[in-house]
Design a protein around this motif. Structure first.
Motif, short mmCIF file in Angstrom:
data_model
loop_
_atom_site.label_atom_id
_atom_site.label_comp_id
_atom_site.label_asym_id
_atom_site.label_seq_id
_atom_site.Cartn_x
_atom_site.Cartn_y
_atom_site.Cartn_z
N ASP A 103 104.39 77.61 49.64
CA ASP A 103 103.32 77.83 50.61
C ASP A 103 103.55 76.98 51.87
OD1 ASP A 103 102.86 75.52 49.11
OD2 ASP A 103 100.69 75.67 49.24
N VAL A 104 104.63 77.30 52.58
CA VAL A 104 105.10 76.46 53.69
C VAL A 104 104.11 76.36 54.85
CG1 VAL A 104 107.54 76.69 53.15
CG2 VAL A 104 106.45 78.37 54.65
N ASP A 105 103.19 77.30 54.97
CA ASP A 105 102.21 77.20 56.05
C ASP A 105 101.38 75.93 55.92
OD1 ASP A 105 101.30 78.59 53.72
OD2 ASP A 105 99.48 79.18 54.78
N TRP A 106 101.15 75.47 54.69
CA TRP A 106 100.39 74.23 54.47
C TRP A 106 101.23 73.00 54.81
CZ3 TRP A 106 95.27 73.66 53.01
CH2 TRP A 106 94.61 74.85 52.71
N ALA A 107 102.54 73.14 54.80
CA ALA A 107 103.41 72.00 55.09
C ALA A 107 103.37 71.63 56.57
CB ALA A 107 104.85 72.32 54.69
N ARG A 108 103.00 72.56 57.40
CA ARG A 108 103.08 72.35 58.85
C ARG A 108 101.73 72.06 59.49
NH1 ARG A 108 106.40 77.22 58.09
NH2 ARG A 108 108.54 76.53 57.91
N LEU A 109 100.75 71.70 58.70
CA LEU A 109 99.42 71.45 59.24
C LEU A 109 99.42 70.23 60.16
CD1 LEU A 109 97.01 71.91 56.19
CD2 LEU A 109 97.53 73.54 58.00
N ARG A 110 98.80 70.38 61.30
CA ARG A 110 98.64 69.25 62.20
C ARG A 110 97.44 68.43 61.73
NH1 ARG A 110 99.06 71.96 67.98
NH2 ARG A 110 97.83 70.12 68.41
N THR A 111 97.36 67.20 62.21
CA THR A 111 96.35 66.25 61.74
C THR A 111 94.94 66.83 61.80
OG1 THR A 111 97.71 64.39 62.37
CG2 THR A 111 95.37 63.97 62.12
N GLU A 112 94.59 67.48 62.89
CA GLU A 112 93.23 67.99 63.01
C GLU A 112 92.94 69.08 61.98
OE1 GLU A 112 95.88 69.82 66.20
OE2 GLU A 112 95.36 67.78 65.60
N MET A 113 93.96 69.86 61.61
CA MET A 113 93.77 70.89 60.58
C MET A 113 93.67 70.27 59.19
SD MET A 113 93.21 73.63 62.06
CE MET A 113 93.16 74.65 60.60
N VAL A 114 94.44 69.20 58.96
CA VAL A 114 94.34 68.50 57.68
C VAL A 114 92.91 67.99 57.50
CG1 VAL A 114 95.10 66.47 56.38
CG2 VAL A 114 96.79 67.87 57.58
N ALA A 115 92.37 67.38 58.54
CA ALA A 115 91.00 66.85 58.49
C ALA A 115 89.98 67.96 58.22
CB ALA A 115 90.67 66.12 59.78
N LEU A 116 90.19 69.14 58.80
CA LEU A 116 89.26 70.25 58.60
C LEU A 116 89.36 70.87 57.20
CD1 LEU A 116 89.49 72.10 62.03
CD2 LEU A 116 87.51 70.89 61.09
N ARG A 117 90.57 70.95 56.68
CA ARG A 117 90.76 71.62 55.39
C ARG A 117 90.48 70.71 54.19
NH1 ARG A 117 95.59 76.01 56.09
NH2 ARG A 117 94.75 76.94 57.98
N TYR A 118 90.44 69.40 54.42
CA TYR A 118 90.18 68.45 53.34
C TYR A 118 89.06 67.50 53.78
CZ TYR A 118 94.86 69.99 51.91
OH TYR A 118 95.95 70.73 51.55
N PRO A 119 87.88 68.00 54.04
CA PRO A 119 86.84 67.15 54.62
C PRO A 119 86.41 65.98 53.73
CG PRO A 119 85.93 69.28 53.95
CD PRO A 119 87.42 69.39 53.85
N ARG A 120 86.34 66.20 52.43
CA ARG A 120 85.90 65.12 51.54
C ARG A 120 86.96 64.04 51.39
NH1 ARG A 120 84.03 68.62 46.49
NH2 ARG A 120 85.86 69.76 47.17
N LEU A 121 88.21 64.44 51.22
CA LEU A 121 89.28 63.44 51.15
C LEU A 121 89.44 62.73 52.48
CD1 LEU A 121 92.09 65.15 49.03
CD2 LEU A 121 90.71 63.15 48.42
N TRP A 122 89.33 63.48 53.57
CA TRP A 122 89.47 62.89 54.90
C TRP A 122 88.39 61.84 55.14
CZ3 TRP A 122 93.66 63.12 57.74
CH2 TRP A 122 93.60 62.58 59.04
N ALA A 123 87.19 62.12 54.66
CA ALA A 123 86.09 61.16 54.82
C ALA A 123 86.41 59.84 54.09
CB ALA A 123 84.79 61.75 54.30
N LEU A 124 87.12 59.92 52.99
CA LEU A 124 87.47 58.73 52.23
C LEU A 124 88.70 58.00 52.76
CD1 LEU A 124 86.98 60.01 48.55
CD2 LEU A 124 85.49 58.46 49.82
#
Length: 193
Positions: free
Chosen positions: A165-186
């Motif tokens: 699932d290489v599309d997930w490998a190329r996520l930019r920081t802002e997309m990581v924060a949006l797709r993982y809101p609970r982990l990002w909060a921690l």
């Protein structure tokens, strides 16, 4: 040993103590007392946990926990740590990696001061070697037990991650924060690129 028995061994090892060494001693003791076939089953089931966990979607969650720097080896060892959390946490994380934010062990990590102690990192490399060490002590296992499983059962045991699932490998920081809101909060404040 079926897959339910495998998970029972993993779950029971948590009662042995909080440290990986405590759990490994428990597992080594239990694995040394089971049949050869069951020991091979354990190795095969442990390797089998890698396939569902072998996604960049989960790797990005590991990146968040590891401050943006989960290497290939780190992800391999993270997968073993994930198994160590138990079947329920493992299956939830496969379905929704952001669900890791609800796991007590992950919440504990978020509360610890940086840098973490070695035993605090979300990795468990040595879980994979417990059955190998037991196999080395057994007269009915000739060589590395993983090679025995491969040869006798005609299965390939995964040794390195290689997600598709290489599309997930190329996520930019802002997309990581949006797709993982609970982990990002921690953990987001510790993210580095």
């Amino acid at each position: 040993m079926d897959v339910d028995d495998f998970w029972t061994f993993i779950e029971l090892s948590r009662r042995a103590g909080p440290q990986p060494g405590d759990r490994e001693a428990f597992l080594a003791h239990r694995l040394s007392r089971i049949s050869r076939s069951d020991l091979l089953d354990f190795v095969q089931h442990l390797s089998g946990t890698r396939e569902p966990a072998n996604t960049y979607r989960l790797w990005r969650a590991a990146d968040i926990l590891m401050e943006g720097g989960c290497s290939t080896d780190g992800f391999h060892y993270f997968q073993m740590w994930l198994v160590g959390l138990g079947r329920t946490a493992y299956e939830r994380a496969i379905a929704d990696p952001d669900s890791l934010a609800t796991v007590p062990a992950v919440q504990r990590l978020a509360s610890l001061p940086r840098p973490w102690q070695d035993d605090d990192h979300p990795t468990w490399e040595s879980l994979e070697y417990v059955a190998c060490e037991v196999g080395d002590q057994r007269a009915d296992i000739d060589g590395d037990i993983r090679d025995v499983v491969t040869a006798e059962r005609a299965v390939t045991l995964r040794t390195d991650p290689g997600p598709n699932d290489v599309d997930w490998a190329r996520l930019r920081t802002e997309m990581v924060a949006l797709r993982y809101p609970r982990l990002w909060a921690l953990f987001g404040e510790h993210w580095t690129e």
